[in-house]
Design a protein around this motif. Sequence first.
Motif, PDB file in Angstrom:
ATOM      1  N   ALA A  24       0.821  -1.218   0.000  1.00  0.00           N
ATOM      2  CA  ALA A  24       0.000   0.000   0.000  1.00  0.00           C
ATOM      3  C   ALA A  24       0.850   1.262   0.000  1.00  0.00           C
ATOM      4  O   ALA A  24       0.601   2.199  -0.758  1.00  0.00           O
ATOM      5  N   VAL A  25       1.876   1.309   0.847  1.00  0.00           N
ATOM      6  CA  VAL A  25       2.738   2.492   0.922  1.00  0.00           C
ATOM      7  C   VAL A  25       3.607   2.602  -0.322  1.00  0.00           C
ATOM      8  O   VAL A  25       3.688   3.660  -0.955  1.00  0.00           O
ATOM      9  N   GLY A  26       4.267   1.510  -0.696  1.00  0.00           N
ATOM     10  CA  GLY A  26       5.148   1.551  -1.856  1.00  0.00           C
ATOM     11  C   GLY A  26       4.427   1.937  -3.127  1.00  0.00           C
ATOM     12  O   GLY A  26       4.926   2.744  -3.925  1.00  0.00           O
ATOM     13  N   SER A  27       3.247   1.392  -3.355  1.00  0.00           N
ATOM     14  CA  SER A  27       2.498   1.709  -4.574  1.00  0.00           C
ATOM     15  C   SER A  27       1.988   3.143  -4.558  1.00  0.00           C
ATOM     16  O   SER A  27       1.979   3.819  -5.593  1.00  0.00           O
ATOM     17  N   LEU A  42      10.003   0.152 -10.167  1.00  0.00           N
ATOM     18  CA  LEU A  42       9.298  -0.600  -9.143  1.00  0.00           C
ATOM     19  C   LEU A  42       9.965  -1.953  -8.929  1.00  0.00           C
ATOM     20  O   LEU A  42      10.271  -2.657  -9.891  1.00  0.00           O
ATOM     21  N   THR A  43      10.171  -2.322  -7.678  1.00  0.00           N
ATOM     22  CA  THR A  43      10.764  -3.624  -7.396  1.00  0.00           C
ATOM     23  C   THR A  43       9.948  -4.364  -6.347  1.00  0.00           C
ATOM     24  O   THR A  43       9.297  -3.765  -5.504  1.00  0.00           O
ATOM     25  N   VAL A  49       2.891  -8.671  -8.149  1.00  0.00           N
ATOM     26  CA  VAL A  49       2.362  -7.697  -7.192  1.00  0.00           C
ATOM     27  C   VAL A  49       2.602  -6.257  -7.629  1.00  0.00           C
ATOM     28  O   VAL A  49       2.003  -5.337  -7.075  1.00  0.00           O
ATOM     29  N   ILE A  50       3.480  -6.062  -8.615  1.00  0.00           N
ATOM     30  CA  ILE A  50       3.738  -4.690  -9.065  1.00  0.00           C
ATOM     31  C   ILE A  50       3.257  -4.428 -10.487  1.00  0.00           C
ATOM     32  O   ILE A  50       3.271  -3.283 -10.946  1.00  0.00           O
ATOM     33  N   ALA A  67      11.059  -4.753 -11.884  1.00  0.00           N
ATOM     34  CA  ALA A  67      12.109  -5.770 -11.774  1.00  0.00           C
ATOM     35  C   ALA A  67      11.903  -6.577 -10.504  1.00  0.00           C
ATOM     36  O   ALA A  67      11.375  -6.069  -9.502  1.00  0.00           O
ATOM     37  N   VAL A  68      12.323  -7.824 -10.551  1.00  0.00           N
ATOM     38  CA  VAL A  68      12.321  -8.676  -9.365  1.00  0.00           C
ATOM     39  C   VAL A  68      13.588  -8.384  -8.570  1.00  0.00           C
ATOM     40  O   VAL A  68      14.701  -8.560  -9.088  1.00  0.00           O
TER      41      VAL A  68
END
Length: 271
Positions: A24-27, A42-43, A49-50, A67-68
């Motif tokens: 939630a925060v990262g997105s 985005l990782t 999930v991303i 990227a993973v």
Amino acid sequence: MNNQKEKVMLLENKNVVVYGAGGAVGSAVARGFAHEGARVFLTARNLDVIDTVAKEISAAGGAVETAVVDAEDEKSVTEHLDAVVADADSIDVSFNAIGISPVGLQGIPLTELPAENFLRPITTYAQAHFITAKSAARHMIARRSGVIMMHTPEPARLPLPLVGGMSVGWAAMEGLNRALSAEWAQHGVRAICLRTTGMVETPVIDVVYGLHADALGITKEQFIALASGMSHRKRPTTLAELTEAAVFLASDRASAMTGTVANLTGGIIVD
């Protein structure tokens, strides 16, 4: 003649890496950074999930890559950052927003908490934040510019029961934030932590508050009211408020701020 001023994007031409970008925060911060003109990388440990976040950013006209990356694995982090720099020429902001499940870690008295469960958030957060910060700083110091960012909730500073090793892990993050600034600010690299209340709109806080409510023998709604009532505003921090602050603090307009915690708790903690 058109007198309307063109909107100035705070992060135009900035390259931002977000760890834990599927949460939630990262997105939320990733969308905010992209909205203000940043190219966002985005990782996560799992691309699934991303992917949704990346599609939303792209659909809104933003520049995004995925990227993973395992934020606890130094090789994974450094190889990804080397690739980012090779492609984009710089890393301007590193925001680590990883999280761990609270199940088995919170809502349990310390006398009943297994030592390994107490230590898990301490070691996980300290290791991941040290690795991502160190790896980004190596590139940032060379350019004498960059911002390392992290997020903590109020138990990092406020003594609250039944949070296990989480509060210690979050406090360690804030201590690390100060240490990073002490070494790197002289080389143009700022370190910023954003401290909020628990944000009830996030899935993880829904679980956390449920655990605490069960431990106290009250309903989740009662616990939410209790927690929200602690702030001067009588309401928790929102994701939108966190995002707006993160965007500003990542920008050059906050150039004097480093080694500090941006207090977004609405008065629960008064510095």
